[in-house]
Write an enzyme that holds these catalytic residues in place. Structure first.
Site, PDB file in Angstrom:
ATOM      1  N   HIS A 191     -36.624  35.305 -11.516  1.00 50.77           N
ATOM      2  CA  HIS A 191     -36.567  36.513 -12.358  1.00 50.77           C
ATOM      3  C   HIS A 191     -35.865  36.270 -13.687  1.00 50.77           C
ATOM      4  O   HIS A 191     -36.072  37.011 -14.647  1.00 50.77           O
ATOM      5  CB  HIS A 191     -35.899  37.666 -11.605  1.00 50.77           C
ATOM      6  CG  HIS A 191     -34.413  37.527 -11.456  1.00 50.77           C
ATOM      7  ND1 HIS A 191     -33.818  36.850 -10.415  1.00 50.77           N
ATOM      8  CD2 HIS A 191     -33.391  37.988 -12.221  1.00 50.77           C
ATOM      9  CE1 HIS A 191     -32.512  36.905 -10.541  1.00 50.77           C
ATOM     10  NE2 HIS A 191     -32.213  37.580 -11.633  1.00 50.77           N
ATOM     11  N   LYS A 195     -36.486  37.668 -18.275  1.00 53.01           N
ATOM     12  CA  LYS A 195     -35.534  38.362 -19.141  1.00 53.01           C
ATOM     13  C   LYS A 195     -35.923  38.169 -20.606  1.00 53.01           C
ATOM     14  O   LYS A 195     -36.260  37.063 -21.035  1.00 53.01           O
ATOM     15  CB  LYS A 195     -34.112  37.834 -18.893  1.00 53.01           C
ATOM     16  CG  LYS A 195     -33.552  38.194 -17.525  1.00 53.01           C
ATOM     17  CD  LYS A 195     -32.169  37.605 -17.335  1.00 53.01           C
ATOM     18  CE  LYS A 195     -31.576  37.977 -15.982  1.00 53.01           C
ATOM     19  NZ  LYS A 195     -31.209  39.389 -15.877  1.00 53.01           N
ATOM     20  N   HIS A 253     -32.076  29.038 -11.837  1.00 50.70           N
ATOM     21  CA  HIS A 253     -31.650  29.694 -13.077  1.00 50.70           C
ATOM     22  C   HIS A 253     -31.071  28.690 -14.073  1.00 50.70           C
ATOM     23  O   HIS A 253     -31.458  28.660 -15.246  1.00 50.70           O
ATOM     24  CB  HIS A 253     -30.571  30.750 -12.798  1.00 50.70           C
ATOM     25  CG  HIS A 253     -30.980  31.820 -11.847  1.00 50.70           C
ATOM     26  ND1 HIS A 253     -32.290  32.171 -11.618  1.00 50.70           N
ATOM     27  CD2 HIS A 253     -30.245  32.648 -11.064  1.00 50.70           C
ATOM     28  CE1 HIS A 253     -32.334  33.164 -10.746  1.00 50.70           C
ATOM     29  NE2 HIS A 253     -31.105  33.455 -10.391  1.00 50.70           N
TER      30      HIS A 253
END
Length: 477
Positions: A191, A195, A253
């Site tokens: 996810h 962003k 990430h």
């Protein structure tokens, strides 16, 4: 996106783990808002899959209650919401046996009076990673796999991180998924890549001629990436005992942010061209040995972690990592990339700081004072969404003394329209067939090989304790 995908009039999303935390907190609010904004096809269905025996009505009530609790800005009394609720259906499935998948196939075919009963299927795996092989294999056995000719339209599958727990398991999962779905049908979701500030790194670098000529080892001294959270594991003891911070944060990430900063310009903006350049970064990352890991890696564990539920009293699992990476390629040779990530740190913050080299001579103070006013680009992803440029300027007064000042761009202040949340954006991209912000098979394996080199080099080492709401162990970078 392909014309056939752009113009679809019907669509079915099959959500495994539909009564789980991620689905109820993030996915259903995002799907409802996409429908309300006109971003969903005219005729759509969402079929929830879970182990509970709650039926269609029980499932709809569960989603309604979750919206009230987790998305209070949504008007659950509106006509839009009523239409959305009526698009929800439910199938009880034991995910580890094939029988339930045949019931799922019949539910997909039935359609309940809605068109497109067996076309344009998007499977979303919001489930523990260990269930992914069962789901993929049994979808295929039930005639719902990506290579099955039994239905018209497209088939796609979204798989949530972590994608495996090491290089070997990631390869095994890639083989299993690849037997049932083509690579262009597979969407491995992180996810963070949805962003807005992360997506803007590409634009910031390659659309501004003033930055790209300086974006190399000749002008940049170091790059620092911070992914800090001011809370602990929040009841996820069992998961964290298996994963740890390296697998939970750094492998996905952290390395994705690093690749966005370090990648070469793509030949075009196609998904594969962008992901080709990221993969080159992952391949160029220097792997760790026992000696280099001791010098360039610090692991920590916050005080009180061993008292969390479902955590071993003698646990050696890390909740903090500080790592000095090196990229062995022409552009970045010798430039350290510092990465710090952790739980229960001083504040929640995700940012990237690019620090430029000092001028050859410092006329306005001792040589070591340059670090005080060194030029920097600071890209903050959360809690703010900003890009700031730091430079030195003369302090008012007679003496020639320099102080650092910032020029700052703020997304929220500059744009009236609020950008999509990561799950909004990634769901739209998956429906449209755009894989740019999803992770490709080779990058999954390359990033795991980096993490495996750290894990194997530090096997059995004791993470250093650190105080809650500090910035980690004192020996961290």
């Amino acid at each position: 996106m392909a014309p056939a995908e752009r113009e679809i009039s019907n669509f079915t999303l099959v959500l495994f783990g539909a009564n789980g935390d991620l689905a109820l907190r993030k996915l259903f609010p995002s799907m409802y808002e996409l429908a309300r904004w006109g971003q969903m096809p005219d005729k759509y269905r969402i079929i929830g899959v879970g182990r509970s025996d709650i039926g269609h009505d029980g499932f709809r009530e569960l989603v309604r209650e979750a919206m009230v609790a987790h998305a209070p800005h949504i008007d659950t009394g509106s006509g839009h919401f009523s239409d959305f609720i009526q698009s929800l259906f439910y199938v009880q499935v034991d995910l580890t046996t094939v029988e339930g998948y045949h019931r799922l196939r019949e539910e997909i075919r039935t359609g309940h009076g809605r068109e497109g009963t067996c076309s344009n299927l998007l499977f979303y795996l919001s489930t523990p990673p260990s269930l992914a092989p069962f789901i993929v294999r049994f979808l295929d056995e039930a005639g719902l796999g990506g290579k099955s000719p039994s239905c018209q339209g497209w088939r796609k599958i979204i798989i949530e991180k972590p994608y495996g727990h090491d290089l070997q398991s990631a390869r095994e999962l890639n083989v299993i998924v690849g037997e049932v779905f083509h690579e262009e049908q597979i969407y491995r979701i992180d996810h963070y890549l949805g962003k807005e500030p992360v997506q803007n790194i590409l634009v910031f670098r390659f659309s501004n001629g003033m930055f790209e000529p300086l974006w190399n080892r000749h002008y940049i001294d170091n790059v620092s990436i911070t992914i800090a959270e001011d809370f602990g594991i929040r009841g996820r003891g069992s998961f964290y005992e298996e994963a740890g911070l390296l697998r939970d944060i750094i492998q996905n990430h952290g390395l994705q942010l690093l690749a966005s900063v370090a990648m070469e310009p793509p030949v075009d903006l196609s998904a594969d061209a962008v992901r080709d350049e990221k993969e080159k970064v992952f391949r160029s990352l220097r792997r760790f040995t026992v000696e280099s890991a001791r010098e360039h890696v610090v692991l920590g564990q916050y005080d009180g972690y061993r008292q969390e539920n479902n955590v071993a009293s003698d646990s050696l699992v890390e909740t903090f990592a500080s790592i000095r990476f090196f990229i062995d390629n022409w552009r970045w040779k010798g430039v350290p990339f510092y990465m710090k990530a952790g739980k229960n740190l001083a504040r929640s913050l995700t940012e990237i700081v690019i620090t430029f080299s000092c001028p050859p001579q410092n006329f306005f103070g001792p040589p070591e004072s340059c670090s005080y006013t060194a030029n920097q680009i600071v890209i903050q992803i959360q809690p703010e969404q900003t890009i700031a440029i730091r430079f030195g300027t003369k302090r008012p007064g007679e003496a020639l003394v320099t102080d650092p000042v910032f020029m700052k761009f703020d997304y929220r202040a500059s744009f009236e329209k609020e950008g999509m949340t990561p799950y909004h954006r990634l769901l739209v991209d998956a429906m449209a067939g755009d894989q740019m912000h999803f992770i490709r098979q080779d990058s999954v394996e390359s990033s795991w090989s980096v993490i495996d080199s750290i894990k194997s080099s530090l096997q059995g080492s004791v993470p250093q304790p650190y105080a809650v709401h500090s910035w980690g162990p004192e020996t961290g970078f």
